[in-house]
Design a protein around this motif. Structure first.
Motif, PDB file in Angstrom:
ATOM      1  N   LYS A   1      -9.865  -8.039   6.837  1.00 23.40           N
ATOM      2  CA  LYS A   1     -10.993  -7.161   6.553  1.00 23.40           C
ATOM      3  C   LYS A   1     -11.197  -6.194   7.715  1.00 23.40           C
ATOM      4  O   LYS A   1     -11.335  -6.613   8.862  1.00 23.40           O
ATOM      5  CB  LYS A   1     -12.260  -7.973   6.320  1.00 23.40           C
ATOM      6  N   VAL A   2     -11.183  -4.929   7.409  1.00 22.56           N
ATOM      7  CA  VAL A   2     -11.412  -3.892   8.409  1.00 22.56           C
ATOM      8  C   VAL A   2     -12.556  -3.048   7.886  1.00 22.56           C
ATOM      9  O   VAL A   2     -12.456  -2.487   6.801  1.00 22.56           O
ATOM     10  CB  VAL A   2     -10.157  -3.020   8.607  1.00 22.56           C
ATOM     11  N   GLY A   3     -13.606  -2.980   8.651  1.00 20.21           N
ATOM     12  CA  GLY A   3     -14.789  -2.276   8.159  1.00 20.21           C
ATOM     13  C   GLY A   3     -15.314  -3.026   6.959  1.00 20.21           C
ATOM     14  O   GLY A   3     -15.429  -4.248   6.990  1.00 20.21           O
ATOM     15  N   ARG A   4     -15.535  -2.329   5.877  1.00 23.23           N
ATOM     16  CA  ARG A   4     -16.032  -3.059   4.702  1.00 23.23           C
ATOM     17  C   ARG A   4     -14.921  -3.311   3.702  1.00 23.23           C
ATOM     18  O   ARG A   4     -15.166  -3.847   2.622  1.00 23.23           O
ATOM     19  CB  ARG A   4     -17.198  -2.306   4.057  1.00 23.23           C
ATOM     20  N   VAL A   5     -13.704  -2.914   4.027  1.00 22.56           N
ATOM     21  CA  VAL A   5     -12.592  -3.042   3.091  1.00 22.56           C
ATOM     22  C   VAL A   5     -11.674  -4.210   3.445  1.00 22.56           C
ATOM     23  O   VAL A   5     -11.216  -4.325   4.585  1.00 22.56           O
ATOM     24  CB  VAL A   5     -11.747  -1.749   3.069  1.00 22.56           C
ATOM     25  N   ARG A   6     -11.434  -5.069   2.479  1.00 22.69           N
ATOM     26  CA  ARG A   6     -10.466  -6.139   2.677  1.00 22.69           C
ATOM     27  C   ARG A   6      -9.125  -5.714   2.091  1.00 22.69           C
ATOM     28  O   ARG A   6      -9.023  -5.394   0.904  1.00 22.69           O
ATOM     29  CB  ARG A   6     -10.927  -7.441   2.015  1.00 22.69           C
ATOM     30  N   THR A   7      -8.132  -5.677   2.946  1.00 20.53           N
ATOM     31  CA  THR A   7      -6.801  -5.253   2.517  1.00 20.53           C
ATOM     32  C   THR A   7      -5.911  -6.478   2.293  1.00 20.53           C
ATOM     33  O   THR A   7      -5.885  -7.388   3.110  1.00 20.53           O
ATOM     34  CB  THR A   7      -6.180  -4.335   3.579  1.00 20.53           C
ATOM     35  N   CYS A   8      -5.205  -6.473   1.166  1.00 19.06           N
ATOM     36  CA  CYS A   8      -4.337  -7.592   0.806  1.00 19.06           C
ATOM     37  C   CYS A   8      -2.885  -7.146   0.855  1.00 19.06           C
ATOM     38  O   CYS A   8      -2.552  -6.042   0.448  1.00 19.06           O
ATOM     39  CB  CYS A   8      -4.631  -8.038  -0.630  1.00 19.06           C
ATOM     40  N   LYS A   9      -2.039  -8.042   1.356  1.00 19.17           N
ATOM     41  CA  LYS A   9      -0.598  -7.748   1.308  1.00 19.17           C
ATOM     42  C   LYS A   9       0.169  -9.048   1.122  1.00 19.17           C
ATOM     43  O   LYS A   9      -0.406 -10.149   1.238  1.00 19.17           O
ATOM     44  CB  LYS A   9      -0.147  -7.026   2.574  1.00 19.17           C
ATOM     45  N   LEU A  10       1.427  -8.935   0.829  1.00 17.14           N
ATOM     46  CA  LEU A  10       2.247 -10.128   0.628  1.00 17.14           C
ATOM     47  C   LEU A  10       2.351 -10.920   1.920  1.00 17.14           C
ATOM     48  O   LEU A  10       2.446 -10.343   2.999  1.00 17.14           O
ATOM     49  CB  LEU A  10       3.647  -9.725   0.149  1.00 17.14           C
ATOM     50  N   GLY A  11       2.327 -12.225   1.804  1.00 15.92           N
ATOM     51  CA  GLY A  11       2.427 -13.090   2.971  1.00 15.92           C
ATOM     52  C   GLY A  11       3.847 -13.159   3.489  1.00 15.92           C
ATOM     53  O   GLY A  11       4.800 -12.911   2.751  1.00 15.92           O
ATOM     54  N   ALA A  12       3.971 -13.506   4.748  1.00 11.95           N
ATOM     55  CA  ALA A  12       5.285 -13.484   5.390  1.00 11.95           C
ATOM     56  C   ALA A  12       6.181 -14.627   4.917  1.00 11.95           C
ATOM     57  O   ALA A  12       7.395 -14.532   4.945  1.00 11.95           O
ATOM     58  CB  ALA A  12       5.130 -13.550   6.898  1.00 11.95           C
ATOM     59  N   ARG A  13       5.582 -15.713   4.458  1.00  9.44           N
ATOM     60  CA  ARG A  13       6.421 -16.867   4.171  1.00  9.44           C
ATOM     61  C   ARG A  13       7.253 -16.712   2.902  1.00  9.44           C
ATOM     62  O   ARG A  13       8.243 -17.405   2.710  1.00  9.44           O
ATOM     63  CB  ARG A  13       5.594 -18.144   4.115  1.00  9.44           C
ATOM     64  N   GLY A  14       6.841 -15.779   2.042  1.00  8.96           N
ATOM     65  CA  GLY A  14       7.654 -15.483   0.874  1.00  8.96           C
ATOM     66  C   GLY A  14       7.742 -16.624  -0.114  1.00  8.96           C
ATOM     67  O   GLY A  14       6.870 -17.499  -0.150  1.00  8.96           O
ATOM     68  N   LEU A  15       8.795 -16.608  -0.906  1.00 14.15           N
ATOM     69  CA  LEU A  15       8.946 -17.595  -1.964  1.00 14.15           C
ATOM     70  C   LEU A  15      10.152 -18.492  -1.716  1.00 14.15           C
ATOM     71  O   LEU A  15      10.711 -19.078  -2.646  1.00 14.15           O
ATOM     72  CB  LEU A  15       9.104 -16.868  -3.311  1.00 14.15           C
ATOM     73  N   ALA A  16      10.522 -18.615  -0.461  1.00 17.33           N
ATOM     74  CA  ALA A  16      11.735 -19.361  -0.130  1.00 17.33           C
ATOM     75  C   ALA A  16      11.661 -20.817  -0.587  1.00 17.33           C
ATOM     76  O   ALA A  16      12.583 -21.331  -1.224  1.00 17.33           O
ATOM     77  CB  ALA A  16      11.986 -19.290   1.369  1.00 17.33           C
TER      78      ALA A  16
END
Lengths: 118, 118
Positions: free
Chosen positions: B66-81
């Motif tokens: 969360k930066v300011g009032r916006v929560r940003t989502c992205k793919l996690g590093a661990r992946g689907l291994a």
DNA sequence: TAATTACTGAACCATATGGTTCAGTATGTA
DNA sequence: TACATACTGAACCATATGGTTCAGTAATTA
């Protein structure tokens, strides 16, 4: 051409989301099994096992057949191709996001440096 | 060596068992996204999206910040291994059971010839 | 025929899921 | 300072899940 339409991924992923059911799959990988033998193996009532097997069956991962009073369970023919395909395609997406080591490191820092309102 | 201990397969397979959440993963594969943008994309309330994202987060598939009032989502590093690994290992089991075409055919007959007490 | 075995179905229970609404809080903008 | 934006949390709802018990039914076996 023989084509298997796999039940929606919802069903199969949900079926795989339980350790007992994954165990049943492993067990059936070693050979067919009756409801009773699975119940002994997994320390569960017959009814409990039956429900798990039904979930696996609805997902197409297991087939069963009743002969006499015994229901025999085995791995279904459709296999895990659809699930593997979905996952492999997405693995590329994940990797594309993380070709730089920086990202991984910054994530690790994020996870460590807690106490944040995050 | 940097090692990721993936949350139990229960969590990740359960996370993948929902079409909206699989859609969110696809979307994040195209770039980061805020809760609001995901809510628009998937025609759902902010709260609804938030819950889905939380499920993905607990499974380690998505990271948010969360930066300011916006929560940003992205793919996690661990992946689907871990998931890919589990599935690939079992595919071999399934295939071993079906190296003969006979089995597939007999199952198809079984599925067609219904009306049985099966 | 009687007893045992193997499964089945209904009913119940606690908890989780997938969604909502509504009332905040925090941040950014005019 | 006032208003709008972005999210959050609690509460609620209907339905599903993972398990049980209990009372059957059907098939073997003695």
């Amino acid at each position: 051409m023989v084509q298997y339409v796999s039940p929606p991924l919802d069903l199969s992923f949900a079926a795989l989301a339980d350790a007992t059911r994954r165990g049943i799959i492993d067990q059936l990988g070693r050979g067919e099994a009756s409801i009773t033998s699975l119940a002994e193996r997994f320390q569960m009532t017959l009814t409990g096992v039956k429900k798990h097997v039904q979930v696996l069956e609805r997902a197409g991962l297991v087939v069963t057949q009743k002969v006499g009073r015994v229901r025999t369970c085995k791995l279904g023919a459709r296999g895990l191709a659809a699930e593997a395909e979905w996952i492999e395609a997405r693995r590329k997406l994940f990797e594309a996001r993380f070709d730089a080591l920086d990202e991984i490191i910054s994530e690790m820092k994020q996870e460590q440096g807690n106490g944040s309102a995050d």
